[in-house]
Design a protein around this motif. Structure first.
Motif, PDB file in Angstrom:
ATOM      1  N   PHE A   1      -5.746  -0.290  -8.474  1.00  0.00           N
ATOM      2  CA  PHE A   1      -5.884  -0.591  -9.026  1.00  0.00           C
ATOM      3  C   PHE A   1      -6.834  -1.568 -10.016  1.00  0.00           C
ATOM      4  O   PHE A   1      -6.941  -2.322  -9.890  1.00  0.00           O
ATOM      5  CB  PHE A   1      -4.823  -0.488  -9.842  1.00  0.00           C
ATOM      6  CG  PHE A   1      -3.832   0.139 -10.011  1.00  0.00           C
ATOM      7  CD1 PHE A   1      -3.486   0.600 -11.571  1.00  0.00           C
ATOM      8  CD2 PHE A   1      -3.040   1.605  -8.725  1.00  0.00           C
ATOM      9  CE1 PHE A   1      -2.027   1.804 -11.012  1.00  0.00           C
ATOM     10  CE2 PHE A   1      -2.298   2.338  -9.005  1.00  0.00           C
ATOM     11  CZ  PHE A   1      -2.062   3.075  -9.898  1.00  0.00           C
TER      12      PHE A   1
ATOM     13  N   THR B   1      -7.736  -1.846 -14.207  1.00  0.00           N
ATOM     14  CA  THR B   1      -7.989  -1.552 -15.371  1.00  0.00           C
ATOM     15  C   THR B   1      -9.030  -2.324 -16.573  1.00  0.00           C
ATOM     16  O   THR B   1      -9.027  -3.020 -16.341  1.00  0.00           O
ATOM     17  CB  THR B   1      -6.190  -1.886 -16.102  1.00  0.00           C
ATOM     18  OG1 THR B   1      -4.889  -1.779 -15.135  1.00  0.00           O
ATOM     19  CG2 THR B   1      -5.348  -1.952 -17.332  1.00  0.00           C
TER      20      THR B   1
ATOM     21  N   ILE C   1       0.700   7.588 -12.148  1.00  0.00           N
ATOM     22  CA  ILE C   1       0.109   6.298 -11.983  1.00  0.00           C
ATOM     23  C   ILE C   1       1.497   5.848 -11.042  1.00  0.00           C
ATOM     24  O   ILE C   1       1.494   5.642 -10.305  1.00  0.00           O
ATOM     25  CB  ILE C   1       0.285   5.747 -13.417  1.00  0.00           C
ATOM     26  CG1 ILE C   1      -0.996   6.667 -14.251  1.00  0.00           C
ATOM     27  CG2 ILE C   1      -0.023   3.713 -13.405  1.00  0.00           C
ATOM     28  CD1 ILE C   1      -0.986   5.393 -15.797  1.00  0.00           C
ATOM     29  N   ASP C   2       3.324   6.498 -11.073  1.00  0.00           N
ATOM     30  CA  ASP C   2       3.468   5.610 -10.576  1.00  0.00           C
ATOM     31  C   ASP C   2       3.056   5.798  -8.673  1.00  0.00           C
ATOM     32  O   ASP C   2       3.879   5.177  -8.058  1.00  0.00           O
ATOM     33  CB  ASP C   2       5.147   5.584 -10.591  1.00  0.00           C
ATOM     34  CG  ASP C   2       6.698   5.286  -9.949  1.00  0.00           C
ATOM     35  OD1 ASP C   2       6.163   3.860  -9.909  1.00  0.00           O
ATOM     36  OD2 ASP C   2       7.014   5.844  -8.652  1.00  0.00           O
TER      37      ASP C   2
ATOM     38  N   ARG D   1       0.576   6.968  -7.495  1.00  0.00           N
ATOM     39  CA  ARG D   1      -0.706   6.612  -7.387  1.00  0.00           C
ATOM     40  C   ARG D   1      -0.570   4.762  -6.779  1.00  0.00           C
ATOM     41  O   ARG D   1      -1.017   4.320  -5.715  1.00  0.00           O
ATOM     42  CB  ARG D   1      -2.111   6.992  -8.277  1.00  0.00           C
ATOM     43  CG  ARG D   1      -2.090   8.412  -8.268  1.00  0.00           C
ATOM     44  CD  ARG D   1      -3.443   8.394  -8.878  1.00  0.00           C
ATOM     45  NE  ARG D   1      -4.529   7.274  -7.989  1.00  0.00           N
ATOM     46  CZ  ARG D   1      -5.037   8.294  -7.404  1.00  0.00           C
ATOM     47  NH1 ARG D   1      -4.982   9.808  -6.770  1.00  0.00           N
ATOM     48  NH2 ARG D   1      -6.569   7.774  -7.093  1.00  0.00           N
ATOM     49  N   TYR D   2       0.519   4.330  -7.302  1.00  0.00           N
ATOM     50  CA  TYR D   2       0.734   3.195  -7.695  1.00  0.00           C
ATOM     51  C   TYR D   2       1.473   2.669  -6.466  1.00  0.00           C
ATOM     52  O   TYR D   2       0.791   2.331  -5.238  1.00  0.00           O
ATOM     53  CB  TYR D   2       1.475   2.629  -8.701  1.00  0.00           C
ATOM     54  CG  TYR D   2       2.033   1.181  -8.490  1.00  0.00           C
ATOM     55  CD1 TYR D   2       0.814  -0.294  -8.703  1.00  0.00           C
ATOM     56  CD2 TYR D   2       3.122   0.430  -8.443  1.00  0.00           C
ATOM     57  CE1 TYR D   2       1.358  -1.717  -8.672  1.00  0.00           C
ATOM     58  CE2 TYR D   2       3.374  -0.710  -8.010  1.00  0.00           C
ATOM     59  CZ  TYR D   2       2.382  -2.054  -8.031  1.00  0.00           C
ATOM     60  OH  TYR D   2       3.176  -3.062  -7.781  1.00  0.00           O
ATOM     61  N   THR D   3       2.743   3.424  -6.024  1.00  0.00           N
ATOM     62  CA  THR D   3       3.540   3.180  -4.528  1.00  0.00           C
ATOM     63  C   THR D   3       2.254   3.941  -3.767  1.00  0.00           C
ATOM     64  O   THR D   3       2.642   3.378  -1.909  1.00  0.00           O
ATOM     65  CB  THR D   3       4.753   4.713  -4.692  1.00  0.00           C
ATOM     66  OG1 THR D   3       5.115   4.450  -5.912  1.00  0.00           O
ATOM     67  CG2 THR D   3       4.903   4.470  -3.548  1.00  0.00           C
TER      68      THR D   3
ATOM     69  N   GLN E   1      -0.925   3.129  -3.106  1.00  0.00           N
ATOM     70  CA  GLN E   1      -1.854   2.713  -2.832  1.00  0.00           C
ATOM     71  C   GLN E   1      -3.329   3.122  -3.366  1.00  0.00           C
ATOM     72  O   GLN E   1      -4.320   2.849  -2.471  1.00  0.00           O
ATOM     73  CB  GLN E   1      -1.979   1.267  -2.181  1.00  0.00           C
ATOM     74  CG  GLN E   1      -0.835   0.484  -2.433  1.00  0.00           C
ATOM     75  CD  GLN E   1      -1.154  -0.877  -3.422  1.00  0.00           C
ATOM     76  OE1 GLN E   1      -1.685  -1.336  -2.778  1.00  0.00           O
ATOM     77  NE2 GLN E   1      -0.135  -0.326  -4.261  1.00  0.00           N
TER      78      GLN E   1
ATOM     79  N   THR F   1      -7.610   3.563  -8.842  1.00  0.00           N
ATOM     80  CA  THR F   1      -7.061   4.295 -10.348  1.00  0.00           C
ATOM     81  C   THR F   1      -7.816   3.404 -10.548  1.00  0.00           C
ATOM     82  O   THR F   1      -8.023   2.242 -10.203  1.00  0.00           O
ATOM     83  CB  THR F   1      -5.328   4.188 -10.681  1.00  0.00           C
ATOM     84  OG1 THR F   1      -5.408   5.169  -8.233  1.00  0.00           O
ATOM     85  CG2 THR F   1      -5.092   4.756 -11.700  1.00  0.00           C
TER      86      THR F   1
ATOM     87  N   SER G   1       3.249  -2.380 -16.492  1.00  0.00           N
ATOM     88  CA  SER G   1       3.974  -2.681 -15.375  1.00  0.00           C
ATOM     89  C   SER G   1       3.285  -2.399 -14.659  1.00  0.00           C
ATOM     90  O   SER G   1       2.427  -3.269 -13.239  1.00  0.00           O
ATOM     91  CB  SER G   1       5.446  -2.684 -15.025  1.00  0.00           C
ATOM     92  OG  SER G   1       5.704  -1.525 -14.448  1.00  0.00           O
ATOM     93  N   ARG G   2       2.352  -0.956 -13.986  1.00  0.00           N
ATOM     94  CA  ARG G   2       1.843  -0.552 -12.510  1.00  0.00           C
ATOM     95  C   ARG G   2       0.243  -1.305 -12.739  1.00  0.00           C
ATOM     96  O   ARG G   2      -0.713  -1.219 -12.064  1.00  0.00           O
ATOM     97  CB  ARG G   2       1.677   0.610 -12.314  1.00  0.00           C
ATOM     98  CG  ARG G   2       3.448   1.472 -12.255  1.00  0.00           C
ATOM     99  CD  ARG G   2       3.643   1.188 -11.727  1.00  0.00           C
ATOM    100  NE  ARG G   2       4.536   1.565 -10.397  1.00  0.00           N
ATOM    101  CZ  ARG G   2       5.738   0.770 -10.024  1.00  0.00           C
ATOM    102  NH1 ARG G   2       6.362  -0.832 -10.048  1.00  0.00           N
ATOM    103  NH2 ARG G   2       7.163   1.863  -9.937  1.00  0.00           N
ATOM    104  N   LEU G   3      -0.022  -1.610 -14.447  1.00  0.00           N
ATOM    105  CA  LEU G   3      -1.912  -2.217 -14.524  1.00  0.00           C
ATOM    106  C   LEU G   3      -1.871  -2.593 -14.637  1.00  0.00           C
ATOM    107  O   LEU G   3      -2.902  -3.490 -14.095  1.00  0.00           O
ATOM    108  CB  LEU G   3      -2.285  -1.053 -15.815  1.00  0.00           C
ATOM    109  CG  LEU G   3      -1.792   0.373 -16.219  1.00  0.00           C
ATOM    110  CD1 LEU G   3      -2.251   0.791 -17.452  1.00  0.00           C
ATOM    111  CD2 LEU G   3      -2.474   1.321 -15.151  1.00  0.00           C
TER     112      LEU G   3
END
Length: 195
Positions: free
Chosen positions: A83, A85, A166-167, A169-171, A173, A176, A193-195
């Motif tokens: 990730f 940002t 977003i969740d 993609r975060y999960t 990995q 992004t 919180s994910r960014l």
């Protein structure tokens, strides 16, 4: 793009690959398998085709912009952390750097999607109305670039859709890149919180 889109649909139909859900991801994999994937096709499908921005054309006129350029170049080469940002005032070059990350990755054969939030949300709505699974493309692409996050997501539906993308993609990995000029408290707490 419309002509290439129609050619790809015809190709998929001739191979029996069209089903109830015809996604950009399916088109990408079909063209890859047939060795018909070109940089022009990749840029058109990604949404990056009309944008010429590169790292070389970025105006790194301050120490913070030089740092942002270095981080973006490193992300483009190493694909890690998954990730990235980019936060800053309008006009500082966040979108320029995000596009500069995506273009060479298209050239490497990766499936990249670039969507400003103002286009992503209507695209999701339209796909849902067509009984398609719009989330699949955003969750499955190799690199998702969301530009101007936080400018359009004012409704609960919009926040839920962005949170889901977003969740996911975060999960998993998945790479992004998110560009925003919103303060952290202006973005959904879960997304922030994910960014």
């Amino acid at each position: 793009y419309a002509i290439r889109h129609e050619q790809a649909v015809a190709l998929e139909a001739s191979m029996g690959l069209l089903g109830p859900v015809n996604t950009m991801t399916r088109r990408y994999h079909t063209l890859q398998r047939l060795n018909k994937w070109t940089l022009d096709e990749a840029l058109a499908l990604s949404g990056l085709e009309p944008f010429p921005q590169t790292f070389e054309t970025f105006n790194a006129s301050s120490a913070s912009l030089r740092r942002a350029l270095t981080v973006a170049q490193q992300f483009s080469l190493e694909h890690f952390p998954p990730f990235l940002t980019l936060v800053g005032k309008p006009g500082v070059g966040k979108s320029h750097l995000a596009i500069a990350i995506g273009r060479p990755l298209c050239g490497e054969g990766l499936f990249v999607l670039y969507r400003p939030e103002r286009l992503l949300l209507p695209e999701l709505r339209h796909a849902i109305e067509q009984s398609a699974n719009p989330m699949y493309d955003y969750q499955a692409c190799d690199l998702l670039i969301i530009d101007d996050l936080g400018l359009e997501s004012t409704t609960p539906w919009a926040k839920a859709q962005l949170d889901s993308i977003i969740d996911s993609r975060y999960t998993t990995q998945r790479m992004t890149v998110v560009c925003t000029n919103a303060a952290p408290d202006e973005i959904s707490p879960r997304i922030a919180s994910r960014l």
